[in-house]
Design a protein around this motif. Structure first.
Motif, PDB file in Angstrom:
ATOM      1  N   LYS A  25       0.884  -1.175   0.000  1.00 28.17           N
ATOM      2  CA  LYS A  25       0.000   0.000   0.000  1.00 28.17           C
ATOM      3  C   LYS A  25       0.910   1.209   0.000  1.00 28.17           C
ATOM      4  CE  LYS A  25      -4.006   2.216   1.111  1.00 28.17           C
ATOM      5  NZ  LYS A  25      -4.068   3.244   0.104  1.00 28.17           N
ATOM      6  N   ASP A  27       2.027   5.114   0.016  1.00 31.41           N
ATOM      7  CA  ASP A  27       1.596   6.370   0.625  1.00 31.41           C
ATOM      8  C   ASP A  27       1.928   7.508  -0.343  1.00 31.41           C
ATOM      9  OD1 ASP A  27       0.689   8.211   2.504  1.00 31.41           O
ATOM     10  OD2 ASP A  27       2.665   8.396   3.439  1.00 31.41           O
ATOM     11  N   ASP A  29       0.147   9.967  -3.900  1.00 27.46           N
ATOM     12  CA  ASP A  29      -0.953  10.289  -4.800  1.00 27.46           C
ATOM     13  C   ASP A  29      -0.668   9.797  -6.219  1.00 27.46           C
ATOM     14  OD1 ASP A  29      -2.244  11.581  -2.723  1.00 27.46           O
ATOM     15  OD2 ASP A  29      -1.398  13.540  -3.239  1.00 27.46           O
ATOM     16  N   GLU A  30       0.596   9.413  -6.478  1.00 20.06           N
ATOM     17  CA  GLU A  30       0.990   8.988  -7.812  1.00 20.06           C
ATOM     18  C   GLU A  30       1.698   7.638  -7.772  1.00 20.06           C
ATOM     19  OE1 GLU A  30       3.357  12.261  -9.185  1.00 20.06           O
ATOM     20  OE2 GLU A  30       1.637  13.591  -9.303  1.00 20.06           O
ATOM     21  N   PRO A  31       0.939   6.565  -7.516  1.00 17.11           N
ATOM     22  CA  PRO A  31       1.570   5.239  -7.400  1.00 17.11           C
ATOM     23  C   PRO A  31       2.314   4.798  -8.663  1.00 17.11           C
ATOM     24  CG  PRO A  31      -0.832   5.053  -7.359  1.00 17.11           C
ATOM     25  CD  PRO A  31      -0.505   6.505  -7.328  1.00 17.11           C
ATOM     26  N   LEU A  58       1.125  -2.230 -10.904  1.00 15.54           N
ATOM     27  CA  LEU A  58       0.024  -1.721 -10.096  1.00 15.54           C
ATOM     28  C   LEU A  58      -1.080  -2.766 -10.039  1.00 15.54           C
ATOM     29  CD1 LEU A  58      -0.354   2.041 -11.038  1.00 15.54           C
ATOM     30  CD2 LEU A  58       0.521   1.050  -8.932  1.00 15.54           C
ATOM     31  N   SER A  61      -5.028  -0.232  -8.897  1.00 14.35           N
ATOM     32  CA  SER A  61      -4.631   1.181  -8.950  1.00 14.35           C
ATOM     33  C   SER A  61      -3.968   1.758  -7.708  1.00 14.35           C
ATOM     34  CB  SER A  61      -5.803   2.069  -9.378  1.00 14.35           C
ATOM     35  OG  SER A  61      -6.692   2.295  -8.326  1.00 14.35           O
ATOM     36  N   THR A  62      -4.189   1.211  -6.514  1.00 15.78           N
ATOM     37  CA  THR A  62      -3.558   1.818  -5.345  1.00 15.78           C
ATOM     38  C   THR A  62      -2.512   0.920  -4.701  1.00 15.78           C
ATOM     39  OG1 THR A  62      -5.291   0.973  -3.889  1.00 15.78           O
ATOM     40  CG2 THR A  62      -5.586   3.206  -4.756  1.00 15.78           C
TER      41      THR A  62
END
Length: 175
Positions: A25, A27, A29-31, A58, A61-62
């Motif tokens: 996961k 931390d 905004d732009e993985p 990915l 997405s997150t």
């Protein structure tokens, strides 16, 4: 490598396959920025240990799905669940002049439009719903919400943050 020389990137939250893949996961905004990493540091037994990545992508997405070198089984992956992931500060993307990373502004002087120099930023409290600048002023602590409306100007070169705070906020701490 120490934690002070690194930034927190995320946490291993689960296993993905029986071949030792894990889900991280992130931390950020732009993985998508972190899909091409060659290695990361994993906090293991209170040390930062380098782990090399053989592939990553990915996932939903997150989450970042990662296969580490030498992590071959579900049990190997299980051992990493909950571990925090770090990268060297030198890998942080450069920000525009009016933006900052929390670690960058520690020890910046804070200049309030009405009160002048009100002290230095000693830390950022981001454990509340609204992140706060923690400012030291002659043994007193001043807390200012980290709100774009309060930030007038950031002067990285001279290590100064200019703020316009709501009437009475600074007085709460100084009187």
């Amino acid at each position: 490598m120490t934690k002070e020389e690194c930034f927190y990137l995320g946490k291993i939250v689960g296993k993905f396959s029986f071949k030792g893949e894990v889900l991280i996961k992130l931390d950020t905004d732009e993985p998508e920025t972190y899909t091409e990493m060659e290695s990361v540091f994993i906090e293991y037994n209170e040390n930062l240990v380098p782990f090399f990545i053989t592939r990553s992508s990915l996932h939903k997405s997150t989450l970042l799905r990662v296969k580490f070198e030498d992590i071959e089984t579900e049990d190997d992956a299980e051992d990493l669940i909950g571990a925090e992931i770090y990268l060297p500060l030198t890998l942080l993307p450069e920000l525009p002049e009016d933006k900052f990373y929390f670690h960058e502004i520690i020890n910046f002087e804070v200049i309030d439009k009405e009160h002048g120099n009100i002290g230095k930023i000693v830390s950022i409290n981001d454990s509340t719903s609204q992140a706060l600048f923690e400012i030291e002023n002659n043994g007193k602590q001043i807390l200012i919400p980290m709100n774009d409306q309060f930030i007038e100007k950031l002067d990285k070169k001279n290590k100064k943050l200019y703020v316009i705070t709501p009437e009475g906020l600074i007085d709460l701490y100084l009187n």
